[in-house]
Write a protein that holds these residues in place. Structure first.
Motif, mmCIF file in Angstrom:
data_model
loop_
_atom_site.group_PDB
_atom_site.id
_atom_site.type_symbol
_atom_site.label_atom_id
_atom_site.label_comp_id
_atom_site.label_asym_id
_atom_site.label_seq_id
_atom_site.Cartn_x
_atom_site.Cartn_y
_atom_site.Cartn_z
ATOM 1 N N ASP A 35 0.842 -1.207 0.000
ATOM 2 C CA ASP A 35 0.000 0.000 0.000
ATOM 3 C C ASP A 35 0.873 1.252 0.000
ATOM 4 O OD1 ASP A 35 -2.369 -1.387 -0.046
ATOM 5 O OD2 ASP A 35 -2.753 -1.181 2.118
ATOM 6 N N ARG A 71 -10.956 -3.937 -0.827
ATOM 7 C CA ARG A 71 -11.508 -3.758 0.513
ATOM 8 C C ARG A 71 -10.825 -2.590 1.194
ATOM 9 N NH1 ARG A 71 -10.910 -9.508 3.123
ATOM 10 N NH2 ARG A 71 -9.166 -9.505 1.707
ATOM 11 N N VAL A 72 -11.595 -1.848 1.977
ATOM 12 C CA VAL A 72 -11.074 -0.704 2.721
ATOM 13 C C VAL A 72 -11.277 -0.983 4.193
ATOM 14 C CG1 VAL A 72 -11.329 1.755 3.164
ATOM 15 C CG2 VAL A 72 -11.620 0.876 0.845
ATOM 16 N N TYR A 73 -10.200 -0.862 4.952
ATOM 17 C CA TYR A 73 -10.259 -1.070 6.398
ATOM 18 C C TYR A 73 -10.143 0.252 7.093
ATOM 19 C CZ TYR A 73 -9.292 -5.867 5.075
ATOM 20 O OH TYR A 73 -9.339 -7.097 4.498
ATOM 21 N N GLU A 74 -10.968 0.463 8.076
ATOM 22 C CA GLU A 74 -10.915 1.706 8.834
ATOM 23 C C GLU A 74 -10.523 1.387 10.253
ATOM 24 O OE1 GLU A 74 -13.841 4.520 8.147
ATOM 25 O OE2 GLU A 74 -14.085 3.998 6.057
ATOM 26 N N ASP A 75 -9.693 2.239 10.829
ATOM 27 C CA ASP A 75 -9.230 2.012 12.208
ATOM 28 C C ASP A 75 -10.328 2.285 13.201
ATOM 29 O OD1 ASP A 75 -6.760 1.318 11.321
ATOM 30 O OD2 ASP A 75 -5.976 3.348 11.447
#
Length: 75
Positions: A35, A71-75
């Motif tokens: 990334d 896919r998007v990961y959010e904290d």
């Protein structure tokens, strides 16, 4: 400035390869390292053309938002 970002891309490429070799290709460390490479490449592209341009991954994700790569990961 362009040369500096190219050097940073090369450093991040090596770090990504090392992370994947050490942690495995499907590890979160490997994904995060790639990334970082993608972000630097996008920044270099923006600097060259003087404006936002979609990367091949962004274009792919626009067409295939359900793909694992998008896919998007959010904290």
């Amino acid at each position: 400035m362009s040369n500096n970002i190219q050097e940073k891309i090369q450093e991040e490429l090596q770090a990504a390869r090392n992370a994947c070799d050490t942690s495995g290709a499907s590890s979160s460390e490997c994904a995060a390292a790639w990334d970082a490479v993608e972000e630097l490449q996008a920044e270099a592209s923006h600097q060259r053309v003087g404006g936002p341009k979609k990367t091949s991954l962004e274009a792919y994700c626009d067409a295939n938002p359900e793909a694992d790569e998008c896919r998007v990961y959010e904290d």
